[in-house]
Every structure is written in structure tokens, then in C-alpha cells.
Design a protein around this motif. Structure first.
Motif, PDB file in Angstrom:
ATOM      1  N   UNK A  50      -3.788   9.850  -8.382  1.00 44.30           N
ATOM      2  CA  UNK A  50      -3.995  10.773  -7.264  1.00 44.30           C
ATOM      3  C   UNK A  50      -3.929  10.052  -5.923  1.00 44.30           C
ATOM      4  N   UNK A  51      -3.370  10.716  -4.935  1.00 43.64           N
ATOM      5  CA  UNK A  51      -3.296  10.218  -3.558  1.00 43.64           C
ATOM      6  C   UNK A  51      -2.407   8.989  -3.401  1.00 43.64           C
ATOM      7  N   UNK A  52      -1.467   8.803  -4.341  1.00 39.39           N
ATOM      8  CA  UNK A  52      -0.492   7.729  -4.244  1.00 39.39           C
ATOM      9  C   UNK A  52       0.901   8.345  -4.092  1.00 39.39           C
ATOM     10  N   UNK A  53       1.843   7.596  -3.494  1.00 40.53           N
ATOM     11  CA  UNK A  53       3.204   8.139  -3.359  1.00 40.53           C
ATOM     12  C   UNK A  53       3.883   8.241  -4.714  1.00 40.53           C
ATOM     13  N   UNK A  54       4.872   9.116  -4.804  1.00 41.21           N
ATOM     14  CA  UNK A  54       5.656   9.217  -6.036  1.00 41.21           C
ATOM     15  C   UNK A  54       6.429   7.918  -6.229  1.00 41.21           C
ATOM     16  N   UNK A  55       6.778   7.626  -7.462  1.00 41.76           N
ATOM     17  CA  UNK A  55       7.387   6.343  -7.830  1.00 41.76           C
ATOM     18  C   UNK A  55       8.310   6.610  -9.012  1.00 41.76           C
ATOM     19  N   UNK A  56       9.502   6.068  -8.968  1.00 42.39           N
ATOM     20  CA  UNK A  56      10.539   6.336  -9.971  1.00 42.39           C
ATOM     21  C   UNK A  56      10.054   6.169 -11.404  1.00 42.39           C
TER      22      UNK A  56
END
Length: 359
Positions: free
Chosen positions: A260-266
Motif C-alpha cells: 500500500x502507498x507505493x508506486x506500481x512496479x512492473x
């Protein structure tokens, strides 16, 4: 290592640069780029990303000319028992490269750094499966004995016999090794299941261990381990599984975030996406949004996927980006066995080997 000329399929979709990704993985097999120098002792894992990536891209035929050389290289990194040292069996399995091997000229039986690593053993076995090997040269008793020595009293595993971290990642590696070798005698399954259950967070994701923050990678490792052990449905009630599904589903923003509250990541398009696949809920994913993010993370000139759009690509994110694409049934890509993290083609080869083992 020389790879024969590209004879792969045409690009299926103009925005998915299939041929570029094929070229990227071919380069990963031919030479380790200078930014990867810190991964020198993990070359087998880099090779796994490239081989399994080419398999997903339906282009494994490009290494056919060199297949036997690659197989021999993998086996050259198998740490075998020493006849003069009983304790050396606990160091058996596969090392990540020859960098840490003993000096053969001095005939040393044990070197401080010459031992197997649980993640390298898993990716070595997976790579051999991908290449169609029959695993007949794997010293199964030694691998299982070494694996058993890596399990700690709380049920988790450490990666090497000399000690290191212990968490959910290495539980997953232990389960993959046991599943591939069709031998669970090196794993105390009840203790593993208890560790996984205790690692479920208050919000129903899974951390690397008890009382740790839930994370997309450790959630996959926990769920995949339970699936491989055939313990998922017996470990959690239906209502609990629904809450685990929800935790995974709310990780999607465009692509997926790991926490939660982290950027999306491949890479979380696989870690979280595969978790949903194992839970039977992948159809709930917003495919167009996930695909759009993955496409934006492509390096359209060199090939490969990056962690975030605009960053340099790397082997890990390229591989797991492709895994995320094939989970969405991207045309032209081979499907994967989500729990084992190899193509279904490689998993079918393993099933045939298991039938032969059981005769």
C-alpha cells in the motif's frame, strides 16, 4: 556464447516489441553486461530469466545450437559430496557460478564460499527443465539432505548452510526444489505451513515472516508454496481466502504495486497477478490498465522491461513483465505454470519425468 540467427515469429502487436525482447534475452545469455557485475555469483538466476523468457516468447529454438553447452555449464555448478568429508553433503546443490568454486588444483575439499544456494538450486533445476534435460545427473539424495539442513526450527529456510537471512523467499525455493525432484523428505511441511500462517498480516497479505509488513512478493511465495504442497485450501477458510484475494486486487492501480502507498512496479504484475491466478481470481484484474502500464515500461529500442517507465531495463523486470503479459494471455506467448514459475510446456515435461520416476 554464440547464438544462432533469429528466426522467431513476427511481432504480433505493434505496441508489444516481441523481437526486441528476444534480442534482449539473447544478449543476457551471451554476455553479462557491466552493470550486472554484482550478479556474477548469481549467473544461473540471470540465465534462468533469459531461458524462461525465451520460452515464454516461443523462441527457445534460438538456443538449440548451444543447448548442450548450457546444460553442461549448469551441471558444472552442481556442488557434489566429497568422498573425504561427510559434512560436505550439507553444501550440496547448485552454486550460482564458478566464481566461488574451490581451487581444483589445490584439491581442496571444502572452501568457505563454495557451497550451494537454495535460490540457485531452484533456478538451476528450472533451467534444466526448460532445456528438456531429464535431471538424471542431479544428485537427488545430496540435494535433499542439504535442503533438510537449511530448515530452521520456526519452519523457515536459510539459503546456505553457513547461515544468512531466512524468510518466505527461501520457503518457496525449498518447495519448488522438492516439487521438481518429487521428494518432500527434506521439508517439514507442518512447520512450513505454520510459519506461512503466522506470516499473514492483519490486512490479509503475507510478509516475509511473522509480524512483518505484507508484501506482493512474499504473498506470492506463501501462496505458491501452499499450492505446491497441496495445502492451500486446508490452511485457510473460504472467508479468509476471499480477504487474501481482496488484498491482492486492491494492489492494482494501473499496473500493480507491491505494498500500500507505493508506486506500481512492473514485476508485481507477476507477483500479485500470479497470486490472484493461484486463488482463482485473476479474471477480476483490469487487463487493459495492467497491459497499458507494462507496455509503457518497455524499452522499445533495446528491448526489455524496466521497473518504472523511463528507467533502464533489467533481466528480472523483463522476465516478470513478460510473465505478467502471458497471465493476460497475450497472443503469441506461451502460458506459464504460475506456482512453479516456468512455462506450462516445461511443467508438462516435468510431469512426464515424474511418471518415469514413479515406475
Amino acid at each position: 556464447m554464440e547464438i544462432e540467427n533469429d528466426t522467431s515469429q513476427e511481432i504480433v502487436n505493434e505496441d508489444f516489441v516481441c523481437k526486441k525482447h528476444i534480442q534482449y534475452f539473447k544478449r543476457c545469455l551471451e554476455v553479462l553486461p557491466s552493470p550486472y557485475s554484482s550478479l556474477d555469483t548469481s549467473r544461473i538466476t540471470v540465465a534462468f530469466f533469459a531461458l524462461s523468457g525465451l520460452d515464454i516468447l516461443n523462441s527457445l529454438d534460438l538456443v538449440e545450437k548451444n543447448k548442450n553447452d548450457i546444460i553442461e555449464w549448469i551441471y558444472s555448478n552442481q556442488k557434489l559430496p566429497s568422498e573425504s568429508s561427510n559434512s560436505s553433503t550439507l553444501r550440496c546443490g547448485f552454486r550460482g557460478s564458478s566464481t566461488t568454486a574451490c581451487d581444483r588444483v589445490l584439491s581442496q575439499d571444502i572452501c568457505e564460499y563454495d557451497c550451494s544456494h537454495i535460490a540457485m538450486t531452484y533456478t538451476a533445476l528450472a533451467s534444466l527443465l526448460i532445456l528438456g534435460d531429464d535431471l538424471s545427473r542431479v544428485n537427488r539424495p545430496a540435494v535433499i539432505a542439504a535442503l533438510k539442513a537449511l530448515q530452521l526450527p520456526d519452519g523457515s529456510f536459510q539459503p546456505t548452510v553457513d547461515g544468512s537471512e531466512n524468510d518466505m523467499r527461501f520457503i518457496y525455493c525449498a518447495c519448488c526444489i522438492s516439487y521438481i525432484l518429487n521428494d518432500w523428505s527434506g521439508v517439514d511441511i507442518p512447520r512450513v505451513v505454520q510459519y506461512i500462517k503466522e506470516s499473514r498480516s492483519y490486512d490479509f497479505g503475507f510478509g516475509q515472516g511473522p509480524s512483518l509488513e505484507a508484501h506482493g512478493g512474499s504473498t506470492f511465495c506463501a501462496l505458491a508454496s501452499l499450492v505446491l504442497m497441496n495445502q492451500l485450501n486446508s490452511s485457510f477458510e473460504a472467508k479468509e481466502l476471499e480477504k487474501i484475494k481482496r488484498w491482492c486486487l486492491v494492489r492494482q492501480k494501473s499496473g500493480f504495486q507491491g505494498r500500500p502507498n507505493k508506486p506500481v512496479d512492473t514485476c508485481y504484475s507477476f507477483w500479485v497477478g500470479a497470486s490472484l491466478e493461484l486463488l482463482g481470481a485473476f479474471s477480476c484484474v483490469d487487463f487493459p490498465a495492467n497491459r497499458e502500464y507494462l507496455i509503457s515500461a518497455q524499452a522499445t529500442i533495446t528491448g526489455g522491461f524496466s521497473k518504472w517507465p523511463g528507467n533502464h531495463p533489467d533481466a528480472l523486470h523483463t522476465y516478470f513483465g513478460l510473465c505478467g503479459m502471458t497471465l493476460m494471455q497475450e497472443p503469441g506467448l506461451n502460458s506459464i505454470h504460475a506456482a512453479l514459475n516456468v512455462t506450462q510446456r516445461a511443467a508438462n515435461h516435468l510431469s512426464k519425468l515424474h511418471k518415469h520416476m514413479n515406475r
